[in-house]
Design a protein around this motif. Structure first.
Motif, short mmCIF file in Angstrom:
data_model
loop_
_atom_site.label_atom_id
_atom_site.label_comp_id
_atom_site.label_asym_id
_atom_site.label_seq_id
_atom_site.Cartn_x
_atom_site.Cartn_y
_atom_site.Cartn_z
N VAL A 165 -1.93 87.97 24.15
CA VAL A 165 -2.40 89.04 25.01
C VAL A 165 -3.66 88.63 25.75
N SER A 166 -4.62 88.02 25.05
CA SER A 166 -5.89 87.65 25.68
C SER A 166 -5.69 86.61 26.78
N GLY A 167 -4.89 85.58 26.49
CA GLY A 167 -4.63 84.57 27.51
C GLY A 167 -3.85 85.12 28.68
N GLY A 168 -2.89 86.03 28.40
CA GLY A 168 -2.15 86.65 29.50
C GLY A 168 -3.02 87.48 30.40
N LEU A 169 -3.97 88.20 29.83
CA LEU A 169 -4.90 88.99 30.66
C LEU A 169 -5.79 88.08 31.50
N SER A 170 -6.17 86.92 30.97
CA SER A 170 -6.97 85.96 31.76
C SER A 170 -6.18 85.46 32.96
N VAL A 171 -4.90 85.20 32.74
CA VAL A 171 -4.06 84.75 33.86
C VAL A 171 -3.95 85.84 34.91
N CYS A 172 -3.82 87.07 34.48
CA CYS A 172 -3.71 88.19 35.43
C CYS A 172 -4.99 88.33 36.25
N GLU A 173 -6.14 88.18 35.60
CA GLU A 173 -7.41 88.25 36.33
C GLU A 173 -7.49 87.12 37.36
N MET A 174 -7.02 85.96 37.01
CA MET A 174 -7.03 84.84 37.95
C MET A 174 -6.11 85.10 39.14
N LEU A 175 -4.93 85.65 38.89
CA LEU A 175 -3.97 85.89 39.97
C LEU A 175 -4.45 86.97 40.93
N ARG A 176 -5.36 87.83 40.49
CA ARG A 176 -5.91 88.83 41.41
C ARG A 176 -6.78 88.18 42.47
N GLU A 177 -7.41 87.02 42.15
CA GLU A 177 -8.32 86.36 43.08
C GLU A 177 -7.66 85.19 43.80
N ASN A 178 -6.78 84.48 43.12
CA ASN A 178 -6.16 83.31 43.71
C ASN A 178 -5.14 83.71 44.76
N CYS A 179 -5.21 83.06 45.91
CA CYS A 179 -4.29 83.37 47.01
C CYS A 179 -3.48 82.16 47.43
N TYR A 180 -3.33 81.18 46.52
CA TYR A 180 -2.59 79.97 46.84
C TYR A 180 -1.34 79.79 45.97
N ILE A 181 -1.35 80.29 44.76
CA ILE A 181 -0.22 80.11 43.85
C ILE A 181 0.94 80.98 44.30
N THR A 182 2.08 80.36 44.51
CA THR A 182 3.28 81.07 44.93
C THR A 182 4.36 81.09 43.86
N ASP A 183 4.27 80.18 42.88
CA ASP A 183 5.29 80.07 41.84
C ASP A 183 4.58 79.92 40.50
N ILE A 184 4.80 80.85 39.57
CA ILE A 184 4.15 80.80 38.26
C ILE A 184 5.16 81.08 37.17
N ASP A 185 5.10 80.27 36.11
CA ASP A 185 6.00 80.38 34.97
C ASP A 185 5.18 80.74 33.74
N LEU A 186 5.39 81.94 33.20
CA LEU A 186 4.69 82.42 32.00
C LEU A 186 5.65 82.64 30.85
N SER A 187 6.73 81.94 30.82
CA SER A 187 7.75 82.15 29.80
C SER A 187 7.28 81.66 28.43
N ASP A 188 7.81 82.31 27.39
CA ASP A 188 7.56 81.93 25.99
C ASP A 188 6.08 81.88 25.66
N ASN A 189 5.37 82.95 25.96
CA ASN A 189 3.94 83.01 25.68
C ASN A 189 3.53 84.23 24.86
N LYS A 190 4.52 84.99 24.37
CA LYS A 190 4.22 86.15 23.51
C LYS A 190 3.23 87.11 24.17
N LEU A 191 3.51 87.47 25.39
CA LEU A 191 2.59 88.34 26.12
C LEU A 191 2.67 89.79 25.63
N SER A 192 3.84 90.22 25.21
CA SER A 192 4.04 91.57 24.67
C SER A 192 3.75 92.65 25.72
N ARG A 193 3.79 93.88 25.26
CA ARG A 193 3.70 95.02 26.17
C ARG A 193 2.31 95.21 26.75
N GLN A 194 1.25 94.67 26.08
CA GLN A 194 -0.11 94.89 26.58
C GLN A 194 -0.36 94.25 27.93
#
Length: 652
Positions: free
Chosen positions: A317-346
């Motif tokens: 959950v903590s790492g997934g939230l960090s990625v989400c914060e990054m994606l709010r600011e980054n405007c270059y990434i067009t393809d992201i794979d977050l599979s198999d990371n146990k992100l859960s409902r949070q």
């Protein structure tokens, strides 16, 4: 002239002084007087071959006190406010005492006389030029054009600076030019050269200075040239910042190293080496939540990476939230794979906010993250609102019937998704029917993967109705969805109408050969079908399917149809030896072998013919074929005389 030499004879010394005989009158005539003496030694003064390159050369002569200072013939030179040319005409000298012969002294005296004559002529011409100016004219002789400090022409009426020989130009309050007067006071200064007049010396010195400094003297400036006083390129103030700005870090390397120090995390060397790559593969690196935070900080400013793979790093959950914060600011990434990371409902809600704000992400893979029906609403809203996302993989999660119902309106209204993967979930019954209804109204999806769910016959029927209306879908995968033969027949009704589907995958379904036969029959009914591939993997077909397959190949010779192979033929039963059958009959009826042959031997000769033996076998009812009876006779008739002798059997 390479060198300027002025020699002073040891016996003769010449001093030239100048006085103004008419200082009280308006007459500008200049009177020169000469006195000569012969000192014991003569001094030779030599000009340097090259003037100093500094903007303000040091004077070599002794400074004159203000009280004793008088206007000299050489002091009246142009000196602007910036002191750029100050002192450049004051030539450093070097006095040497030499013993000269009488011939040399005589020659020097002759040179001095010639020089005096030239000086007188130059002075007379100078005064003539001044007197030629009229009272109503503001022009100055081309030989003595004064220029103001700012480079403008003095004829405009501005105060002009003296330029040469102490000449000044002043204007009356009414703007009219007044008559110019030149005054010579004090003693006459010593001559600096013996072979050129003062003007020639000045011009040559200025040329030497310009050659060293690369600048243009004011004496050669065009009177029409103006200087822009608003140009601050020549000024140096304390407000200017001389320090060069630090280069912007486009990779975020500095931020990553600093973040690792703060978090106490060892930097990932692979990440540091590939920060400039457009595609970054960080799968299976065991980053965890702590290792992901510094990477997320650096990716905020990274402008190189456009494809990011963070699969199987157990971000949590903590790492997934960090990625989400990054994606709010980054405007270059067009393809992201977050599979198999146990992100859960949070993390589902944060992903929804990212997809609603980020307009650059086109491909998103969130498979294998334990998402279930409780977070299905977040992803349904994301699908409904997104306008840039083209690829969405939500496979290997735990979406069920509720998720299928929630996804229905979102999929129906979405117009950007081209690929949707919902395989390996638990969508059954109502969820399957609702999902098929959503695909029925979609106008953008080209590839849909619904394999490994539980659609059953109800879902197959709904998908058949979807294919009757949908005119965009090109590839459909419904493998392993518990579709029986009946469901395959119902689904085939959509195949008989659809004109856009090119690839159909229905393998691993228990529809048997009859289901495959029904789908091929429906395909033959559709003359406008563009089907290129039909996959019936692991479905066993019988010879009837082979016949329909040949007909399909005649209509569509390029089509590819895969199946699980032909039915395995039944193994034939093992052949029983006729002697075993005979023995089984005797044992069953509790008979002896001799008693069995006595029924055939009517004459009691202890032998029977082959014909009698075959007739007796038929009467007993033993089920033996003609070949088996023949084989049995061959074994009993050892000598081959046509008679079966059973007398040895009496011993048994």
């Amino acid at each position: 002239m390479n060198s300027k030499i002025r020699a002073r004879s040891a016996k003769t010394k010449t001093t030239i002084t100048k006085t103004n005989a008419a200082t009280e009158s308006n007459n500008d005539n200049i009177v020169f007087s000469y006195t000569k003496s012969r000192p014991k030694t003569a001094k030779v003064r030599t000009l340097p071959k090259k003037l100093p390159t500094t903007s303000t050369p040091k004077r070599t002569t002794q400074p004159v006190r203000k009280a004793d200072r008088k206007d000299s013939f050489e002091d009246h030179v142009y000196q602007p406010k910036t002191n750029q040319y100050k002192g450049i005409l004051k030539k450093p000298s070097l006095d040497l005492d030499l013993d000269l012969s009488e011939t040399t002294i005589t020659k020097v005296e002759d040179d001095l006389r010639i020089e005096d004559l030239e000086l007188t002529q130059n002075t007379t011409a100078f005064m003539t030029d001044i007197e030629m100016e009229t009272d109503d004219s503001v022009q100055i002789s081309s030989k003595l054009r004064p220029v103001t400090h700012d480079g403008s022409n003095a004829a405009r009426g501005d105060q002009a600076s003296p330029r040469m020989f102490g000449r000044s130009n002043t204007s009356s309050p009414t703007g009219m030019s007044q008559k110019k007067t030149v005054t010579r006071l004090g003693k006459r200064t010593k001559l600096e050269s013996t072979h050129a007049n003062i003007e020639e010396i000045d011009n040559e010195d200025i040329e030497l200075y310009e050659a060293d400094t690369g600048t243009r003297s004011s004496s050669q400036m065009d009177v029409n040239q103006t200087i822009d006083i608003t140009d601050d390129r020549g000024y140096d103030t304390d407000l200017e910042n001389t320090e060069e700005p630090e280069a912007y870090d486009h990779t975020g390397k500095t931020a990553y190293v600093d973040a690792c120090k703060r978090q106490g995390v060892i930097p990932v060397s692979y990440f540091l080496r590939h920060m400039h790559d457009p595609s970054l593969e960080l799968k299976h690196h065991c980053l965890g939540s702590e290792g992901m935070k510094p990477i997320a900080v650096s990716l905020v400013s990274n402008c190189y990476i456009t494809q990011l793979n963070l699969s199987d790093n157990w971000l949590g959950v903590s790492g997934g939230l960090s990625v989400c914060e990054m994606l709010r600011e980054n405007c270059y990434i067009t393809d992201i794979d977050l599979s198999d990371n146990k992100l859960s409902r949070q993390v589902a809600q944060s992903l929804l906010e990212v997809l609603n704000t980020n307009i650059t992400i086109q491909k998103l893979n969130i498979s294998g993250n334990d998402f279930d029906d409780s977070c299905a609403q977040c992803f349904a809203d994301a699908i409904y609102n997104t306008s840039k996302l083209e690829y969405l993989d939500m496979s290997r999660n735990r979406f069920g019937e509720v998720a299928g119902v929630l996804f229905c309106p979102a999929i129906s209204e979405n117009s950007s998704l081209k690929y949707l993967d919902l395989s390996w979930n638990c969508i059954r019954r109502k969820g399957a029917v609702a999902l098929a209804a959503g695909l029925k109204g979609n106008i953008a999806l080209k590839k849909v993967n619904l394999s490994w769910n539980g659609f059953g016959n109800e879902g197959a029927l709904a998908l058949g109705d979807c294919l009757k209306v949908n005119s965009v879908l090109e590839e459909l995968d419904i493998s392993n969805n518990r579709i029986l033969t009946e469901g395959a027949v119902l689904f085939g009704k959509g195949i008989a109408v659809n004109e856009t589907l090119r690839i159909l995958k229905m393998g691993k379904n228990p529809m048997q050969s009859a289901g495959c036969f029904a789908l091929c029959t429906a395909l033959l009914k559709n003359a406008n079908s563009v089907m290129e591939e039909m996959d019936f993997t692991d479905v066993i077909v019988n010879p009837d399917f082979k016949d329909i397959f040949e007909k399909v190949k005649e209509v569509k010779p390029d089509i590819v149809i895969r199946h699980g192979g032909d039915e395995t033929p039944k193994k034939p039963k093992a052949r029983v030896h006729p002697m075993v059958k005979l023995k089984n009959y005797i044992d069953k009826n509790n008979l002896r072998l001799v008693d069995f042959f006595n029924k055939f031997d009517k004459d009691r000769s202890m032998s029977v013919t082959r014909a009698e033996f075959a007739e007796g076998i038929t009467e007993t009812g033993i089920k033996l074929t003609v070949q088996e009876v023949q084989l049995l006779c061959d074994e009993l008739d050892k000598d081959g005389d046509g008679e079966i002798n059973y007398s040895p059997l009496l011993l048994l």
